[in-house]
Design a protein around this motif. Structure first.
Motif, short mmCIF file in Angstrom:
data_model
loop_
_atom_site.label_atom_id
_atom_site.label_comp_id
_atom_site.label_asym_id
_atom_site.label_seq_id
_atom_site.Cartn_x
_atom_site.Cartn_y
_atom_site.Cartn_z
N SER A 279 -33.38 111.05 106.78
CA SER A 279 -33.95 111.70 107.97
C SER A 279 -35.07 112.66 107.59
O SER A 279 -35.42 113.54 108.37
CB SER A 279 -32.85 112.46 108.73
N ASP B 106 -30.36 118.68 110.81
CA ASP B 106 -29.31 118.20 111.70
C ASP B 106 -28.10 119.14 111.61
O ASP B 106 -28.10 120.14 110.88
CB ASP B 106 -28.92 116.76 111.37
N ASP C 241 -33.73 118.26 114.37
CA ASP C 241 -33.20 116.91 114.59
C ASP C 241 -33.36 116.55 116.06
O ASP C 241 -32.51 116.88 116.89
CB ASP C 241 -31.72 116.88 114.17
N LYS D 89 -33.15 113.77 117.62
CA LYS D 89 -32.11 112.89 118.16
C LYS D 89 -30.91 113.72 118.61
O LYS D 89 -30.34 113.50 119.68
CB LYS D 89 -31.69 111.86 117.12
N GLY E 81 -31.95 115.73 121.67
CA GLY E 81 -32.02 114.88 122.86
C GLY E 81 -30.66 114.55 123.43
O GLY E 81 -30.50 114.35 124.63
N GLY E 82 -29.63 114.50 122.57
CA GLY E 82 -28.28 114.18 123.03
C GLY E 82 -27.49 115.37 123.51
O GLY E 82 -26.41 115.21 124.11
N VAL F 54 -39.21 114.75 124.20
CA VAL F 54 -38.15 114.18 123.36
C VAL F 54 -37.93 112.72 123.70
O VAL F 54 -37.76 111.87 122.80
CB VAL F 54 -36.85 114.99 123.52
N ASP F 55 -37.96 112.39 124.99
CA ASP F 55 -37.80 111.00 125.41
C ASP F 55 -38.91 110.13 124.83
O ASP F 55 -38.67 109.01 124.35
CB ASP F 55 -37.79 110.92 126.93
N LEU G 240 -38.17 109.64 121.05
CA LEU G 240 -37.06 108.74 120.77
C LEU G 240 -37.40 107.30 121.12
O LEU G 240 -36.86 106.37 120.51
CB LEU G 240 -35.82 109.20 121.54
N ASN G 241 -38.30 107.12 122.09
CA ASN G 241 -38.69 105.77 122.48
C ASN G 241 -40.01 105.33 121.85
O ASN G 241 -40.61 104.36 122.30
CB ASN G 241 -38.77 105.69 124.01
N LYS G 242 -40.44 106.09 120.82
CA LYS G 242 -41.63 105.75 120.03
C LYS G 242 -42.87 105.61 120.90
O LYS G 242 -43.72 104.73 120.68
CB LYS G 242 -41.39 104.49 119.20
#
Length: 269
Positions: free
Chosen positions: A22, A27, A64, A66, A69-70, A245-246, A249-251
């Motif tokens: 990573s 994280d 981190d 990811k 975003g979660g 962030v979206d 995460l979705n490149k």
């Protein structure tokens, strides 16, 4: 430890961020291990210098995204999360011994802030620095903004933070961010060499010098970090941050991009 390696060589400690998959992003596991290690080091009277480095061709890619975003937190939850991060940052900033940060690879976002904790910042040819927070709708954290202002002055700090542009190893040396630039294979040895030199220095004098510089440049660090936590908590809860962030995460390309000049290169001001 899973995400950190701590080695001792006499009075020197070498702390290696070891999450290469990573790019050593901060994280949950890495942050908890820093929280376990750094307060212990701050209480070690035999410690004469600390080296911080990254493994696998990166220093630290920052937060981190990811994990962020979660997370489903309100502003107060984000503020508490930020305050927990400060629990490992404060003992690092308060260390009475010199800190040498050795950067060869990405030092983005909070990774840039971590690199700035070094009293001596060494760079390899792959070093890349970026206060990337505005790309994801946030402000600098982990003490990055006051550290950058102290290193470069407010105007240059504003330029790097508001542009969120990348700084190469050569530019970092030219700006005065970096102390030395070395080949990749020499970087770890040089960091250790500088650290070992402080085994012959007066610990009391080193501590007094560092404390005086903190007093002259940092102001009330608790107040600074509190304002940082509150401000970041507000920004975490904005639609602009969630959209950024979206996109990550979705490149998808970030909504905010620093303009490039006609040659295709970013402006190097």
């Amino acid at each position: 430890m899973e995400a950190l390696r701590l080695q001792r060589d006499g009075g020197v400690a070498v702390l290696t961020l070891a999450r290469p998959a990573s790019r050593n992003a901060l994280d949950e596991v890495l942050r908890e291990e820093l929280l376990a290690v750094l307060p212990r080091l701050s209480e070690d009277d035999s410690l004469r210098a600390l080296v911080i480095q990254g493994e696998g061709g990166a220093f630290c890619a920052g937060g981190d995204l990811k994990g962020i975003g979660g997370a489903r937190l309100d502003a107060d939850g984000w503020r508490r999360r930020m305050a927990r991060g400060h629990q490992w940052l404060k003992p690092l900033l308060a260390l009475d011994c010199p800190i040498i940060t050795a950067v060869d690879g990405a030092a983005y976002g909070a990774g840039f802030s971590l690199a700035l904790c070094g009293d001596f910042l060494l760079v390899g040819p792959r070093a890349r620095f970026c206060m990337s927070f505005l790309r994801v709708g946030l402000m600098p954290d982990l003490g990055g903004l006051p550290a950058l202002c102290a290193a470069l002055g407010p105007r240059r700090a504003r330029e790097l933070v508001l542009s969120a542009r990348e700084v190469s190893a050569d530019e970092a040396l030219r700006l005065g961010l970096a102390s030395e630039a070395l080949d990749s294979d020499r970087l770890p040895g040089r960091a250790l060499e500088i650290a070992k030199a402080f085994e012959g220095a007066s610990p009391a004098a080193v501590a007094m010098i560092k404390n005086e510089i903190r007093h002259l440049t940092a102001g009330d660090s608790d107040d600074l970090l509190h304002r940082e936590a509150v401000g970041q908590a507000v920004l975490f809860d904005t639609s602009a941050h969630r959209d950024a962030v979206d996109r990550f995460l979705n490149k998808k390309p970030a909504a905010f991009q620093w303009p490039r000049d006609r040659s295709g290169e970013q402006h190097d001001s």
